[in-house]
Design a protein around this motif. Structure first.
Motif, PDB file in Angstrom:
ATOM      1  N   ASP A  89       0.833  -1.199   0.000  1.00 16.85           N
ATOM      2  CA  ASP A  89       0.000   0.000   0.000  1.00 16.85           C
ATOM      3  C   ASP A  89       0.868   1.251   0.000  1.00 16.85           C
ATOM      4  N   ILE A  90       0.192   2.396   0.062  1.00 18.72           N
ATOM      5  CA  ILE A  90       0.897   3.671  -0.070  1.00 18.72           C
ATOM      6  C   ILE A  90       1.810   3.942   1.109  1.00 18.72           C
TER       7      ILE A  90
ATOM      8  N   PRO B 471      -2.199  11.159   5.213  1.00 15.81           N
ATOM      9  CA  PRO B 471      -0.852  11.659   4.976  1.00 15.81           C
ATOM     10  C   PRO B 471      -0.818  12.974   4.207  1.00 15.81           C
ATOM     11  N   LYS B 489      -5.499  11.797   0.431  1.00 15.32           N
ATOM     12  CA  LYS B 489      -4.823  10.530   0.185  1.00 15.32           C
ATOM     13  C   LYS B 489      -4.643   9.857   1.531  1.00 15.32           C
ATOM     14  N   HIS B 491      -3.905   6.894   4.472  1.00 10.81           N
ATOM     15  CA  HIS B 491      -2.757   6.078   4.837  1.00 10.81           C
ATOM     16  C   HIS B 491      -2.708   4.787   4.024  1.00 10.81           C
ATOM     17  N   GLY B 493      -3.584   4.535   0.981  1.00 11.66           N
ATOM     18  CA  GLY B 493      -3.378   4.829  -0.423  1.00 11.66           C
ATOM     19  C   GLY B 493      -4.633   5.213  -1.160  1.00 11.66           C
TER      20      GLY B 493
END
Lengths: 156, 507
Positions: A89-90, B471, B489, B491, B493
């Motif tokens: 994931d991010i 974030p 956006k 955490h 994604g």
């Protein structure tokens, strides 16, 4: 450098957060209290840190089951359980790695599936610098500790 | 030095454009917040990056016994606690009269610090920046070249983890624990490195040097494959500030303050860290909690500067380790006689520093002083002191005063992310000028903003890391102050437009 550590306990409980930021302390506090409650014969390791980082993937090596513990701003009170799957994931691009991303790092590193991982998210309310954990959060922690104790006793 | 777009021009305001300041949603969120303000023709008139800061920590420290502080300040930051641990220790060395600390203490602290910088740089390059750098932003040509690099280095994940692990083991061996270490104390250190730990670290250090060299090569290749992007993205002129050794060498643990102007000429050199208040001032702006430091001699408009790897590599005269010095010369040559101003060059500079750190570590591990010798020094008591260190992200100042009762009466901290506040704002403005198209905030714009911010490796997440925080948030406002678009956006994604509730605005 070898990625294979010395023999470890089959169970790992890993809590993270900042003790100086109110309810963000729930993860480390859970570790501290479980450690105090633990029966001497229990084959479990306890770790805490500010946050998950990539090298913590090596702490998963050799485990049968892993319990991650963190404060949450969005889960229902008192706590929420999630069976985790590895995911890129991010959080790979932030300083705050998710447990799913950590499991992915384990897979990237070892080429094998990570151990069974469960996230224990404990509801927090207030995260002010220098503040103690809120009464509500401590009540949520007590409920979470009862569940975590059962988790430790399973298969023992 | 351009600072346009910080505040909309007066004539634009006269034509109906409203200035809008939005408070960060929360003071404890570890996320960045960007606001963009359009005029009636949908042109960007104002761009501001808001970063939550932790100034409250200074009050938190007051009233505490001074000897607790080097351990306590580690709670400032989960990313670089060792830097705070050592900066505070250096400040309190003066309080206890340990001038200087013993050779053993100096070397063990350096080992701890260079291990911290090395592992922080490894994390940033191999994990935080890798998705940007190895998979490109939007260029097909770039992507093809990057894929080639990635194929040549298929085990990036493994090396990143093991470089981090090596650094963590250094911290454990010197600070006593991986987390909340207490190895450094006012006046020195409280333990030697054990022979067993030294042997383990010596076994792996050559491998770490080889991997660090590979990382420098990757960073160089990225620049060489797409110079147009790497030289222009988020590029702007700025002054530079860092510590250097007395002889001008790169030194991340101790030294004197040196600053260069936008053309690379020295503004001041050899300045004592104890005199920082005579050199640096912090400006307060109404739209953000974080202050804006500037060099007093140039004033707030021209005196802002950059810190961190890009500044350090260009501020020093040489790197006192052979492999990294060769790489520094290559880096400097890339500027063709001009200072390198490109934001993405931080990555290359960071990897040269990582290589230097491992070289220093190798030398220190072979030094018998880390295994024995006096740990603590003392001398005439002083009322206060300043401790300055080059943390992974840049120059870190800790300044304390202590009463006769041993309690801290004053604490002032300037962290690297604060030094880079104006620079990060400039980087975001540069990106907004180039990539904001019309009235919609696209994921592409968000990605470019993130890339620009991330190059500075800011401690946006020094606060809490509780699950569920955002974030990054970007808000687009119209000429009348009305919300046009907002993207979040998460955490995990998730990218989503959110035109729901917005924070209160003051006009």
């Amino acid at each position: 450098m070898t990625a294979t550590p010395a023999p470890v306990a089959p169970l790992l409980v890993f809590g993270w957060g900042n003790l100086s930021r109110g309810d963000d302390a729930l993860g480390p506090l859970c570790i501290e209290r479980l450690r105090a409650l633990a029966a001497p014969a229990t084959a479990v390791d306890y770790l805490d840190d500010y946050q998950l980082q990539i090298e913590h993937a090596l702490d998963l090596v050799g485990r049968q089951r892993v319990l991650f513990v963190d404060a949450s701003l969005s889960c229902p009170a008192p706590f929420e359980l999630t069976q985790l799957q590895a995911a890129r994931d991010i959080s790979f691009t932030t300083h705050a790695l998710s447990p799913q991303a950590l499991m992915q790092v384990f897979f990237d590193l070892r080429g094998e599936a990570p151990p069974s991982c469960t996230l224990l998210a404990i509801r927090g309310e207030c995260f002010e610098l220098g503040a103690p954990p809120s009464p509500a959060a401590l009540a949520h922690l007590a409920a979470a500790l009862a569940w975590a104790t059962d988790w430790l006793d399973a298969d023992q | 030095m351009s600072t346009s777009l910080e505040t909309a021009a007066p004539d634009a305001v006269a034509q109906g454009l409203r200035r809008v300041a939005i408070d960060p949603v929360s003071r404890v969120e570890g996320h960045g917040k960007v606001t963009l303000l359009l005029d009636a023709n949908h042109r960007v008139q104002q761009v501001r990056l808001h970063i939550v800061e932790f100034r409250g920590f200074e009050q938190f420290i007051q009233g505490r016994p001074y000897w607790e502080v080097p351990v306590m300040v580690q709670r400032l930051c989960g990313i670089c606690p060792v830097s705070h641990h050592l900066a505070a220790s250096k400040a309190f060395d003066r309080v206890v009269g340990a001038l200087p600390v013993t050779p053993t203490a100096d070397k063990i602290r350096r080992l701890m610090h260079y291990g911290q910088v090395m592992q922080s740089h490894a994390l940033h390059f191999f994990y935080l920046a890798a998705p940007d750098l190895l998979f490109g932003f939007d260029s097909e040509v770039n992507r093809r070249n990057i894929v080639g690099v990635a194929q040549a280095h298929p085990d990036i994940a493994r090396k990143g983890v093991l470089l981090r692990k090596f650094g963590q083991e250094l911290i454990r061996a010197t600070a006593g624990k991986r987390v909340h270490g207490s190895g450094s104390v006012p006046g020195g250190v409280n333990k030697h490195v054990s022979p067993q730990d030294r042997a383990l670290l010596q076994r792996d250090v050559a491998q770490m040097i080889a991997w660090a060299q590979e990382a420098v090569l990757i960073a160089k290749q990225l620049h060489a494959q797409n110079p147009a992007l790497y030289d222009s993205f988020g590029s702007f002129r700025s002054n530079l500030l860092s510590l250097v050794r007395m002889d001008g060498a790169l030194d991340l643990y101790d030294g004197v303050l040196r600053a260069r102007d936008t053309a690379g000429a020295i503004l001041f050199d050899g300045a004592s860290d104890q005199d920082y208040l005579g050199l640096i001032e912090e400006e307060v702006k109404p739209w953000t909690y974080m202050k804006f430091p500037f060099l007093k001699s140039l004033g707030p408009e021209l005196g802002w500067y950059r810190v961190g790897p890009l500044a350090r590599l260009q501020n020093c005269d040489f790197i006192p380790s052979p492999l990294a010095e060769r790489e520094r010369l290559d880096f400097i040559a890339w500027g063709r006689g001009e200072p390198i101003q490109a934001t993405l060059a931080y990555h290359w500079a960071r990897m040269v520093e990582m290589l230097h750190c491992v070289e220093v570590i190798q030398g220190l591990l072979d030094d018998p002083d880390i295994l024995g010798g006096e740990l603590i020094a003392s001398g005439p008591r002083q009322r206060g002191g300043v401790g300055v260190i080059e943390a992974p992200r840049g120059t870190l100042f800790h300044h304390y005063e202590v009463g006769d009762d041993d309690l801290v009466t004053m604490c002032n901290l300037i962290v690297a992310t604060t030094h880079n506040n104006q620079a990060m704002n400039e980087a975001v403005r540069s990106v907004a000028r180039e990539y904001l198209d019309g009235r919609e905030l696209t994921e592409g714009l968000l990605n470019h903003i993130e890339v620009a911010i991330r190059a500075y490796d800011p401690c946006l997440s020094c606060a809490t890391h509780a699950l569920g925080r955002m974030p990054l948030e970007v808000t687009l406002l119209g000429f009348d102050g009305a919300l046009i678009d907002r993207v979040l956006k998460s955490h995990s994604g998730e990218f989503r437009h959110d035109l729901g509730t917005v924070p209160s605005v003051s006009v």
